[in-house]
Design a protein around this motif. Structure first.
Motif, PDB file in Angstrom:
ATOM      1  N   LEU A 220      -4.373  -1.155  -7.556  1.00  0.00           N
ATOM      2  CA  LEU A 220      -3.633  -2.327  -7.068  1.00  0.00           C
ATOM      3  C   LEU A 220      -3.015  -2.030  -5.710  1.00  0.00           C
ATOM      4  CD1 LEU A 220      -3.015  -5.118  -8.086  1.00  0.00           C
ATOM      5  CD2 LEU A 220      -0.949  -4.250  -9.118  1.00  0.00           C
ATOM      6  N   THR A 221      -2.523  -0.810  -5.562  1.00  0.00           N
ATOM      7  CA  THR A 221      -2.017  -0.393  -4.270  1.00  0.00           C
ATOM      8  C   THR A 221      -2.187   1.103  -4.198  1.00  0.00           C
ATOM      9  OG1 THR A 221      -0.102  -0.333  -2.801  1.00  0.00           O
ATOM     10  CG2 THR A 221       0.346  -0.174  -5.127  1.00  0.00           C
ATOM     11  N   GLY A 222      -2.062   1.657  -3.012  1.00  0.00           N
ATOM     12  CA  GLY A 222      -2.189   3.103  -2.875  1.00  0.00           C
ATOM     13  C   GLY A 222      -3.525   3.507  -2.301  1.00  0.00           C
ATOM     14  N   SER A 223      -4.418   2.562  -2.176  1.00  0.00           N
ATOM     15  CA  SER A 223      -5.715   2.915  -1.604  1.00  0.00           C
ATOM     16  C   SER A 223      -6.331   1.657  -1.036  1.00  0.00           C
ATOM     17  CB  SER A 223      -6.606   3.510  -2.689  1.00  0.00           C
ATOM     18  OG  SER A 223      -7.942   3.295  -2.374  1.00  0.00           O
ATOM     19  N   SER A 224      -7.004   1.803   0.083  1.00  0.00           N
ATOM     20  CA  SER A 224      -7.585   0.598   0.676  1.00  0.00           C
ATOM     21  C   SER A 224      -9.079   0.528   0.445  1.00  0.00           C
ATOM     22  CB  SER A 224      -7.283   0.554   2.177  1.00  0.00           C
ATOM     23  OG  SER A 224      -7.709   1.760   2.764  1.00  0.00           O
TER      24      SER A 224
ATOM     25  N   TYR B 129       6.739  -5.525  -8.123  1.00  0.00           N
ATOM     26  CA  TYR B 129       5.767  -4.736  -7.367  1.00  0.00           C
ATOM     27  C   TYR B 129       4.364  -5.276  -7.581  1.00  0.00           C
ATOM     28  CZ  TYR B 129       9.509  -1.222  -7.412  1.00  0.00           C
ATOM     29  OH  TYR B 129      10.708  -0.558  -7.295  1.00  0.00           O
ATOM     30  N   THR B 130       4.080  -5.638  -8.843  1.00  0.00           N
ATOM     31  CA  THR B 130       2.751  -6.169  -9.158  1.00  0.00           C
ATOM     32  C   THR B 130       2.471  -7.411  -8.350  1.00  0.00           C
ATOM     33  OG1 THR B 130       3.008  -5.385 -11.420  1.00  0.00           O
ATOM     34  CG2 THR B 130       1.277  -7.013 -11.009  1.00  0.00           C
ATOM     35  N   LYS B 131       3.430  -8.337  -8.403  1.00  0.00           N
ATOM     36  CA  LYS B 131       3.242  -9.605  -7.699  1.00  0.00           C
ATOM     37  C   LYS B 131       3.093  -9.368  -6.206  1.00  0.00           C
ATOM     38  CE  LYS B 131       3.504 -14.195  -8.207  1.00  0.00           C
ATOM     39  NZ  LYS B 131       4.673 -15.068  -8.342  1.00  0.00           N
TER      40      LYS B 131
ATOM     41  N   TYR C 119      -6.457 -14.020  -9.519  1.00  0.00           N
ATOM     42  CA  TYR C 119      -5.607 -14.156  -8.349  1.00  0.00           C
ATOM     43  C   TYR C 119      -6.433 -14.091  -7.073  1.00  0.00           C
ATOM     44  CZ  TYR C 119      -1.789 -13.558  -5.065  1.00  0.00           C
ATOM     45  OH  TYR C 119      -0.910 -13.719  -4.023  1.00  0.00           O
TER      46      TYR C 119
ATOM     47  N   SER D 144      -6.804 -17.164  -4.538  1.00  0.00           N
ATOM     48  CA  SER D 144      -6.269 -17.125  -3.178  1.00  0.00           C
ATOM     49  C   SER D 144      -7.375 -17.422  -2.185  1.00  0.00           C
ATOM     50  CB  SER D 144      -5.620 -15.775  -2.892  1.00  0.00           C
ATOM     51  OG  SER D 144      -6.578 -14.839  -2.484  1.00  0.00           O
TER      52      SER D 144
ATOM     53  N   ASN E  36      -4.450 -14.338   2.964  1.00  0.00           N
ATOM     54  CA  ASN E  36      -3.751 -15.609   3.160  1.00  0.00           C
ATOM     55  C   ASN E  36      -2.526 -15.779   2.277  1.00  0.00           C
ATOM     56  OD1 ASN E  36      -5.290 -15.854   0.924  1.00  0.00           O
ATOM     57  ND2 ASN E  36      -6.278 -17.763   1.479  1.00  0.00           N
ATOM     58  N   THR E  37      -2.229 -14.795   1.425  1.00  0.00           N
ATOM     59  CA  THR E  37      -0.935 -14.881   0.734  1.00  0.00           C
ATOM     60  C   THR E  37      -0.026 -13.720   1.105  1.00  0.00           C
ATOM     61  OG1 THR E  37      -1.906 -13.758  -1.157  1.00  0.00           O
ATOM     62  CG2 THR E  37      -1.696 -16.148  -1.304  1.00  0.00           C
TER      63      THR E  37
ATOM     64  N   THR F 218       2.711   4.401  -0.674  1.00  0.00           N
ATOM     65  CA  THR F 218       1.627   3.823  -1.459  1.00  0.00           C
ATOM     66  C   THR F 218       1.098   2.571  -0.774  1.00  0.00           C
ATOM     67  OG1 THR F 218       2.925   4.522  -3.353  1.00  0.00           O
ATOM     68  CG2 THR F 218       1.023   3.120  -3.782  1.00  0.00           C
ATOM     69  N   ASP F 219       2.008   1.722  -0.351  1.00  0.00           N
ATOM     70  CA  ASP F 219       1.572   0.476   0.288  1.00  0.00           C
ATOM     71  C   ASP F 219       0.961   0.713   1.656  1.00  0.00           C
ATOM     72  OD1 ASP F 219       4.108  -1.784  -1.088  1.00  0.00           O
ATOM     73  OD2 ASP F 219       2.218  -1.007  -1.871  1.00  0.00           O
TER      74      ASP F 219
ATOM     75  N   TYR G  79      -0.933   1.384 -11.373  1.00  0.00           N
ATOM     76  CA  TYR G  79      -1.818   0.683 -10.453  1.00  0.00           C
ATOM     77  C   TYR G  79      -3.294   1.039 -10.614  1.00  0.00           C
ATOM     78  CZ  TYR G  79       2.789   0.012  -8.455  1.00  0.00           C
ATOM     79  OH  TYR G  79       4.116  -0.262  -8.300  1.00  0.00           O
TER      80      TYR G  79
ATOM     81  N   ARG H 275      -2.781  -8.168  -1.247  1.00  0.00           N
ATOM     82  CA  ARG H 275      -4.211  -7.871  -1.246  1.00  0.00           C
ATOM     83  C   ARG H 275      -5.030  -9.022  -0.692  1.00  0.00           C
ATOM     84  NH1 ARG H 275      -6.636  -6.910  -5.993  1.00  0.00           N
ATOM     85  NH2 ARG H 275      -8.107  -5.500  -5.050  1.00  0.00           N
ATOM     86  N   SER H 276      -4.435 -10.211  -0.659  1.00  0.00           N
ATOM     87  CA  SER H 276      -5.155 -11.346  -0.100  1.00  0.00           C
ATOM     88  C   SER H 276      -4.512 -11.741   1.209  1.00  0.00           C
ATOM     89  CB  SER H 276      -5.095 -12.535  -1.060  1.00  0.00           C
ATOM     90  OG  SER H 276      -5.697 -12.224  -2.263  1.00  0.00           O
TER      91      SER H 276
ATOM     92  N   SER I 279       2.067  -6.689  -4.676  1.00  0.00           N
ATOM     93  CA  SER I 279       0.780  -6.067  -4.378  1.00  0.00           C
ATOM     94  C   SER I 279      -0.327  -7.101  -4.402  1.00  0.00           C
ATOM     95  CB  SER I 279       0.464  -4.975  -5.399  1.00  0.00           C
ATOM     96  OG  SER I 279       1.445  -3.994  -5.370  1.00  0.00           O
ATOM     97  N   LEU I 280      -0.279  -7.988  -5.389  1.00  0.00           N
ATOM     98  CA  LEU I 280      -1.296  -9.035  -5.469  1.00  0.00           C
ATOM     99  C   LEU I 280      -1.270  -9.904  -4.223  1.00  0.00           C
ATOM    100  CD1 LEU I 280      -1.249 -10.345  -9.133  1.00  0.00           C
ATOM    101  CD2 LEU I 280      -3.081  -9.173  -7.962  1.00  0.00           C
ATOM    102  N   MET I 281      -0.047 -10.261  -3.805  1.00  0.00           N
ATOM    103  CA  MET I 281       0.067 -11.101  -2.625  1.00  0.00           C
ATOM    104  C   MET I 281      -0.478 -10.390  -1.401  1.00  0.00           C
ATOM    105  SD  MET I 281       3.836 -12.700  -3.314  1.00  0.00           S
ATOM    106  CE  MET I 281       4.051 -13.559  -1.778  1.00  0.00           C
TER     107      MET I 281
ATOM    108  N   PHE J 285      -1.102  -2.280   3.560  1.00  0.00           N
ATOM    109  CA  PHE J 285      -0.325  -3.522   3.498  1.00  0.00           C
ATOM    110  C   PHE J 285       0.713  -3.649   4.610  1.00  0.00           C
ATOM    111  CE2 PHE J 285      -2.580  -4.258  -0.066  1.00  0.00           C
ATOM    112  CZ  PHE J 285      -2.085  -3.894  -1.306  1.00  0.00           C
TER     113      PHE J 285
ATOM    114  N   GLN K 149      -0.842   3.340   2.396  1.00  0.00           N
ATOM    115  CA  GLN K 149      -2.206   3.793   2.111  1.00  0.00           C
ATOM    116  C   GLN K 149      -3.114   2.628   1.760  1.00  0.00           C
ATOM    117  OE1 GLN K 149      -0.909   7.370  -0.378  1.00  0.00           O
ATOM    118  NE2 GLN K 149      -3.132   7.533  -0.352  1.00  0.00           N
ATOM    119  N   ALA K 150      -2.527   1.613   1.156  1.00  0.00           N
ATOM    120  CA  ALA K 150      -3.339   0.458   0.793  1.00  0.00           C
ATOM    121  C   ALA K 150      -3.538  -0.470   1.971  1.00  0.00           C
ATOM    122  CB  ALA K 150      -2.662  -0.292  -0.358  1.00  0.00           C
TER     123      ALA K 150
END
Lengths: 306, 450, 279
Positions: free
Chosen positions: A61-65, B79-81, C127, C131, B90-91, B105-106, A275, B87-88, B83-85, B111, B108-109
Motif C-alpha cells: 500500500l505504501t513503502g514501495s513505488s 493511514y490506509t485512507k 478504489y 478513482s 486524481n485523489t 515509507t511514503d 501494508y 496512490r491515485s 495511502s489509497l488517496m 507520495f 519510498q512510495a
C-alpha cells in the motif's frame, strides 16, 4: 391493444433438446439479467480478478513505488507462516462453532419450539432474536465487549458464584463464538420457521398417534423433509461467517496475543497495518477456496439424497 | 426484444450518468489546494485550525480555493485512507498531515515532494530546532515536511499517594532501580493501589512499544536500529534488560493486573478512572495526558496539577544524559502530485507560522517545535506541565522511521507479552523477537547488538 | 387422548416455555449495557446502574453533524442500495427461475461462492478503479458497489421466491401473446410482494452496518453514513466516550429495528422466509 413483440412461449421445464437454438434466442431469454450482469461484471468481477492478480505480486500500500510479479511466493510463504496456519485453524473453529453448530442448531431449536405457540410468545422471542441480528456489527461488538468485561453485566451476575473474570481474556474464542451465535441466529430461525411451516402437520400427527416420541418424529419425519433448507442454510451462513471481521475486531482485536486472530483479522493486519497487500490478498484467496470446499461438501449432501 | 434493449440501455445510461455527474465535483483545478488530515473523536483541534487557515489563505491568495478533506478515522484507518488517496493521482491531496514515522515509507512510495527549495526561502524555518528539522528528513537527506508539534513521555506520579507511603516529594529517580524501589514501597504500604503502570503487550499497541519498551531501551546503551550498518538490533543487552524490567514489574505484581493491562482500552481506564481515583501511583505515559482532565476533556479533573507530579524517565544506571524520552510527531507535507507545489507550500507555511503553530500546539496539547513558540509566555502558561515536557525534547529520541517499523513494533509487543505473562524469560523472548524480525524483514537486515 | 398424554403434553409445554424464556433472557442481556450506559452521564464499560439517570448523552449526540446528517446518509445509501438490488435481482431472477438451464444454476452458485471473499480484499482495486473513472466520493457510485455485493444473495432469495409463483399462471398470458416483461410485471410481481419486501429488508439491514465500503469510497465528511461516524466517539489516544457511544448506538440501531417490525406487521404473518431458501 398495444402491440407486443411476441416471444416464443418458453419450453416446459426441461433442458432444451436439439436443434441448437440461435444465439439471438438465448440473448432474448436471458436479457433481463443484463443489468445484473453489468453490475456484477463491472463492480464485482473486475475487482475480484484484480485481486486474483495481486495475490501473485508483492504489491504494498505504501513503502514501495514498484510492483513485481512474484508467482507463487506469497502462497509458499503462507504455507510456512505459523501465524497464518494458526489463524486458519481459528477460522475453522469459529465457523464450525458459531455457524454450523451454533446458529444452525439454535435457529432450528427456536423454530421448533415456537412452532404452534401463542402469538405473544412468538412475537416476543422473534423480536428479541431479530433485534440482535439487526444491530450493526460495531454496536453488537461493543455490547458484547461490555457484557463480558471484567466489571460488565455478566460478571455482576456471576460475582455471586465467585467466577467473575474478563472472559474476553480467558476464553476469547468462546466469547466471539457466542457473540456471533447471538448475532446470526435470526437468519437460521427464519429459514427454519419457513421450512417447518411447509411440513404437513398430518404426517407428524399420524406418527404421534402411532406412538412415536417427539425426538423420533423430529429425526424420522421433520428433518428429512426440511433437509434442502438445512443444506442451503448451512451454505449461506458458512460463507457469511468465513469472512466475519468486524465483530471479532471490536471485541478482542484478535487478542489476547493472537488467541482470536482468525484469518480475516490476520489478513487485515497484513494488508493495512503492514501494508503487504499482495500477501494479504493471497490469504483472501485461500479463504475463498476454503469457502468453495465447504460449499462443495454441502452441495454434495443434497445430491446424495437425490 | 425492444424492451430488453431499453432496459439494458437504461442501465448503461444510469451508470454513465453516474460517472458523468461525479466528474465535475472532482475540483482538482490548478487553483484548488486539497488538504487532507485526520479528524477523529475528541481530536477536532486540527480541523478547527485548518478552517481558520483556509480563510486566511484564501484572503491572502485571491483566486485560490482550499478544499479541506478531514478524514474521520482512527490512526490505522487514517493511514490506509491516505495511502489509497495518494496512490491515485486524481485523489492525491496537495497538502497532508503525516506521521513522522511514516514519512520514509511514503517517500519510498513516491507520495511526497521534497521542499528544501521552498524551505530555503522561508525565514521561519530557522525557528525550528535542529531535532525538529530532522523529523521529516529522509534517507536521501532531503526534507519532506514541516513539523507541527510533537510529544514526549515521562513518569507521572501521585504526590498524595507518595506522601502517604512515606516517599519524599518531589520524586527524582536516577536509575531504574530507584523506580522499582519506590514501586515496592508503595506496594507494601498501600494495598489496593497499583504502584506502577508500564504499557505492555499487544493490547496497548504502539503505546506499549513507545511508552513501554522504547522508553526503557533508549535509556540503555543500545538502540533499536543501527544507523551506520542500516540494520535492526535485536538481542542487545539493553533489549534484554528492558524486557527484564517488564518481567519484574509484572512478576512482582508491581504493575496492573494482566487482564487489565492486555485490554486494548486500558489507556482509557488509566486516564479516566485509575489516576483521578487515586488507584495508580506511578504512570509511564505521555505529555498529552492532561488533555483528558481539562474542562473540555473527556474526564474533567481540576485538581490534576496539584495531585500529580512529573519527573523525567531516568536512564538505566543514571548514565549520561541522565534521562530519556521518546517523541512522535506530525508534519505537514506537500504531495508529489500537487499541480502547484509553491501554492501548496504557501499553505503549509501559513498553517505553521508562529501564530497558527502556537494556537494549534496549545489547543491540542502538543509540544512546540518552534523556538519562538516554546519561549512564548502564552504557550508556557497554557498548561503547567508544558515547560517540563518541552525541556525533555533535549534528550528525546525518535523511532526508526522505516517501512519495516510496523513489523518490528508488532514483534516488540509480542515479546513484551511473552515476558509479562511469564511464558518466556527475557532472553528467550529476545531470541523469539529476533526470529520474528528476521522472518519479516530478512536476516540480512538484522544484527544482534552488543 | 388419555390423562397421561395430557399430563405429558402439559409438562412438555411448560418446559418449552421455560426454555424459550431462558433464550429470551439470554438474548436481551447483552443489550443491558447499551441501555444503561446511554442514560448515565459518567458511563464507562461497567454496566453498574448508578441510579443517576440523565439525558445528557442523548443531548450531546443529537445534533446535525453527529447524528442527523449521517443517519440521513445511511438511509439514502442503504435505501438506495436495497432499491437498486431488488430491482436488478427481480429482473435477474426471472430467467433463472423460469428457464431451466445449467448456465443459470452454475451462475448462481458461482456468484454465491464469490461472496466468501472478504470485502477488505477487494477494496483496494475498487478504489483504484473508482478513482480512474472519477466515482470516488460519489454516493451513487457507492450504492452501485454495495448493490453489486448484495446481488448474489438477493438474486438467490428472489429466485426461490419466484419459484413459488406457479408458472401455470403465466402460461395463459403467454398464449395470449404477452412478453416476459408484461408477464413479470402483471402476474408474477404482485404475487411476490412479501418476497420483494423480504429481500429489500435484508439488503437494507445488512448494508446499514456496512462501514468499510463507505469509508473507502467516500471522501467528504458530509457524505459519510452513521456506520462510519460512530468512530467519532473514540479519540486519538484511545479514549472512548462510552456514554455518548451508547446513546448514539441506540439511535443508530433504532430505525432498522423499527422499520423491520413495522414492515412485518404490515405484511402480517406473510413476513417470513417461506420460499426464500430452498435448494
Amino acid at each position: 391493444m398495444t402491440p407486443v413483440t411476441p416471444l416464443r412461449p418458453p419450453a416446459v421445464r426441461a433442458v432444451d433438446a436439439a436443434p441448437r437454438r440461435k444465439p439471438r434466442y438465448w440473448l432474448s431469454r436471458f436479457a433481463p439479467m443484463a443489468p445484473a450482469l453489468l453490475l456484477l461484471l463491472i463492480f464485482f468481477a473486475g475487482p475480484m480478478l484484480w485481486s486474483l492478480y495481486t495475490a501473485f505480486t508483492n504489491l504494498a500500500l505504501t513503502g514501495s513505488s514498484t510492483v513485481d510479479f512474484v508467482g507463487f511466493d506469497n502462497f509458499t510463504r503462507l504455507a510456512q507462516d505459523p501465524s497464518f496456519l494458526h489463524s486458519l485453524v481459528l477460522t475453522l473453529v469459529f465457523v464450525v462453532g458459531s455457524a454450523v453448530i451454533g446458529q444452525n442448531t439454535l435457529g432450528l431449536l427456536i423454530a421448533l419450539l415456537l412452532h404452534g405457540r401463542s402469538r405473544i410468545a412468538r412475537s416476543v422471542v422473534t423480536s428479541l432474536v431479530i433485534a440482535a441480528w439487526a444491530v450493526p456489527e460495531t454496536v453488537a461488538g461493543f455490547c458484547w465487549y461490555a457484557f463480558l468485561y471484567r466489571t460488565g453485566t455478566l460478571n455482576s451476575l456471576l460475582a455471586h458464584f465467585g467466577i467473575a473474570q474478563n472472559w474476553l481474556y480467558t476464553t476469547p474464542m468462546l466469547a466471539v463464538i457466542l457473540a456471533n451465535v447471538w448475532r446470526g441466529t435470526a437468519f437460521s430461525m427464519l429459514v427454519y420457521s419457513a421450512a417447518l411451516s411447509d411440513v404437513p402437520p398430518e404426517l407428524t400427527e399420524a406418527a404421534a398417534v402411532d406412538g412415536a416420541s417427539g425426538w423420533q418424529r423430529l429425526r424420522r419425519i421433520t428433518l428429512p423433509l426440511i433437509r434442502r433448507a438445512i443444506v442451503s442454510n448451512l451454505m449461506l451462513i458458512t460463507l457469511q461467517t468465513l469472512a466475519a471481521f468486524g465483530l471479532i475486531y471490536v471485541m478482542t482485536g484478535g487478542g489476547p496475543g493472537t488467541a482470536s486472530q482468525t484469518t480475516p483479522l490476520y489478513m487485515y493486519q497484513q494488508s493495512f497495518k503492514f501494508y503487504q497487500l499482495g500477501y494479504g490478498t493471497a490469504m483472501a484467496l485461500v479463504l475463498l477456496v476454503v469457502g468453495a470446499l465447504f460449499s462443495a461438501v454441502y452441495l454434495r449432501l443434497i445430491r446424495l439424497e437425490d | 426484444m425492444r424492451r430488453t434493449f431499453i432496459i439494458a440501455a437504461l442501465t448503461a445510461i444510469t451508470l454513465t450518468g453516474t460517472v458523468a455527474c461525479s466528474s465535475d465535483d472532482g475540483g482538482s483545478s490548478a487553483k484548488t489546494i486539497t488538504v487532507a488530515y485526520q479528524k477523529f473523536g475528541a481530536f477536532i483541534q486540527l480541523d478547527a485550525q485548518m478552517q481558520k487557515v483556509k480563510t486566511e489563505y484564501e484572503a491572502a491568495h485571491p483566486g485560490y480555493t482550499v478544499k479541506l478533506l478531514p478524514i474521520e478515522a482512527a490512526e490505522n484507518d487514517y493511514y490506509t485512507k491516505l495511502s489509497l488517496m495518494n496512490r491515485s493521482a486524481n485523489t492525491a491531496p496537495d497538502v497532508m498531515y503525516e506521521d513522522t514515522f511514516l514519512v520514509n515509507t511514503d517517500i519510498q512510495a513516491g507520495f511526497l515532494a521534497p521542499i528544501d527549495d521552498y524551505l530555503a526561502k522561508w525565514p521561519d524555518w530557522s525557528q525550528f530546532s535542529p531535532t525538529a528539522k530532522t523529523a521529516a528528513k529522509a534517507l536521501d537527506g532531503k526534507t519532506y515536511g514541516v513539523p507541527m508539534g510533537t510529544d514526549t513521555r515521562a513518569l507521572w506520579y501521585n504526590k498524595e499517594l507518595f506522601a502517604k507511603a512515606g516517599l519524599s516529594v518531589p520524586w527524582q529517580p536516577k536509575t531504574w532501580d530507584d523506580i522499582l524501589a519506590a514501586a515496592r514501597t508503595i506496594k507494601a504500604k498501600l494495598p489496593g493501589v497499583t504502584p506502577l503502570n508500564v504499557y505492555s503487550g499487544k493490547g496497548a499497541g504502539e503505546g506499549a512499544t513507545m511508552q513501554g519498551l522504547e522508553m526503557l531501551l533508549y535509556g540503555t546503551n543500545n538502540t533499536l536500529y543501527d544507523d551506520a550498518a542500516k540494520k535492526w538490533v535485536t538481542t542487545s543487552p539493553g533489549f534484554v534488560d528492558s524486557l527484564s524490567f517488564i518481567k519484574t514489574v509484572f512478576g512482582e505484581k508491581l504493575g496492573p493486573d494482566q487482564q487489565d493491562a492486555l485490554n486494548p482500552n486500558f489507556g482509557t481506564s488509566v486516564s479516566n478512572e485509575l489516576l483521578p481515583g487515586g488507584k495508580l501511583a506511578i504512570n509511564l505515559d505521555g505529555s498529552w495526558l492532561s488533555g483528558t482532565w481539562l474542562a473540555t476533556g473527556a474526564k474533567p479533573w481540576p485538581q490534576w496539577s496539584t495531585v500529580l507530579g512529573q519527573t523525567p524517565m531516568p536512564t538505566q544506571h543514571g548514565q549520561a544524559p541522565g534521562s530519556t524520552s521518546m517523541s512522535g510527531g506530525w508534519v505537514l507535507s506537500v504531495g508529489s502530485h500537487a499541480k502547484d507545489k509553491q501554492a501548496a507550500f504557501d499553505y503549509v507555511s501559513l498553517a505553521l507560522n508562529k501564530e497558527n503553530s502556537q494556537a494549534y500546539d496549545i489547543a491540542a496539547s502538543q509540544i512546540a517545535e518552534r523556538a519562538d513558540v516554546a519561549a512564548d509566555p502564552a504557550y508556557l502558561s497554557s498548561n503547567p506541565t508544558l515547560k517540563f515536557f518541552t525541556d525533555l525534547v533535549q534528550v528525546t529520541h525518535f523511532r526508526p522511521a522505516y517501512a519495516d517499523y510496523p513489523h518490528i513494533s508488532d514483534a516488540i509487543q509480542v515479546a513484551m507479552e511473552a515476558v509479562m505473562t511469564g511464558q518466556m524469560s527475557p532472553e528467550q523472548a529476545a531470541a523469539a523477537f529476533s526470529d520474528q524480525v528476521k522472518a519479516a524483514v530478512g536476516a540480512d537486515k538484522v544484527t544482534s547488538g552488543s | 387422548m388419555n390423562d397421561l398424554t395430557a399430563a405429558r403434553r402439559g409438562t412438555s409445554r411448560a418446559i418449552t416455555y421455560l426454555v424459550l424464556a431462558v433464550i429470551a433472557v439470554a438474548f436481551v442481556l447483552p443489550f443491558a449495557w447499551l441501555v444503561l450506559a446511554s442514560v448515565q452521564p459518567g458511563a464507562s464499560l461497567s454496566a453498574k446502574p448508578e441510579w443517576t439517570f440523565s439525558a445528557a448523552n442523548f443531548r450531546a449526540v443529537l445534533n446535525p453533524d453527529t447524528i442527523y446528517r449521517p443517519m440521513l446518509n445511511s438511509v439514502i445509501i442503504s435505501g438506495g442500495t436495497a432499491l437498486l438490488t431488488v430491482l436488478v435481482a427481480v429482473l435477474a431472477a426471472y430467467p433463472l427461475s423460469r428457464y431451466q438451464s445449467r448456465f443459470g444454476r452454475s451462475f448462481l452458485y458461482i456468484i454465491l461462492f464469490a461472496t466468501g471473499l472478504p470485502i477488505t480484499a477487494v477494496m483496494v482495486p475498487v478504489y483504484a478503479m473508482y478513482s480512474r473513472i472519477n466515482l470516488i466520493d460519489s454516493i451513487p457510485g457507492t450504492i452501485a458497489f454495495m448493490s453489486a455485493s448484495s446481488l448474489p444473495f438477493a438474486a438467490w432469495m428472489m429466485k426461490n421466491f419466484m419459484d413459488g409463483v406457479p408458472i401455470s399462471l403465466e402460461e395463459a398470458a403467454w398464449t395470449d401473446g404477452a412478453g416476459w416483461f408484461q408477464s413479470l410485471h402483471r402476474i408474477v410481481l404482485p404475487l411476490m410482494i412479501p418476497g420483494l419486501t423480504v429481500v429489500f429488508i435484508f439488503t437494507f439491514v445488512l448494508q446499514w452496518g456496512n462501514f468499510f465500503v463507505p469509508f473507502i469510497l467516500l471522501l467528504s465528511p458530509e457524505k459519510q453514513p452513521a456506520s462510519v461516524t460512530i468512530y467519532t466517539f473514540f479519540s486519538q489516544y484511545g479514549q472512548v466516550a462510552y456514554g455518548q457511544l451508547a446513546a448514539f448506538s441506540i439511535l443508530y440501531t433504532a430505525p432498522v429495528v423499527v422499520f423491520y417490525s413495522a414492515l412485518s406487521r404490515v405484511l402480517g404473518g406473510a413476513f417470513s422466509l417461506t420460499g426464500a431458501v430452498k435448494g
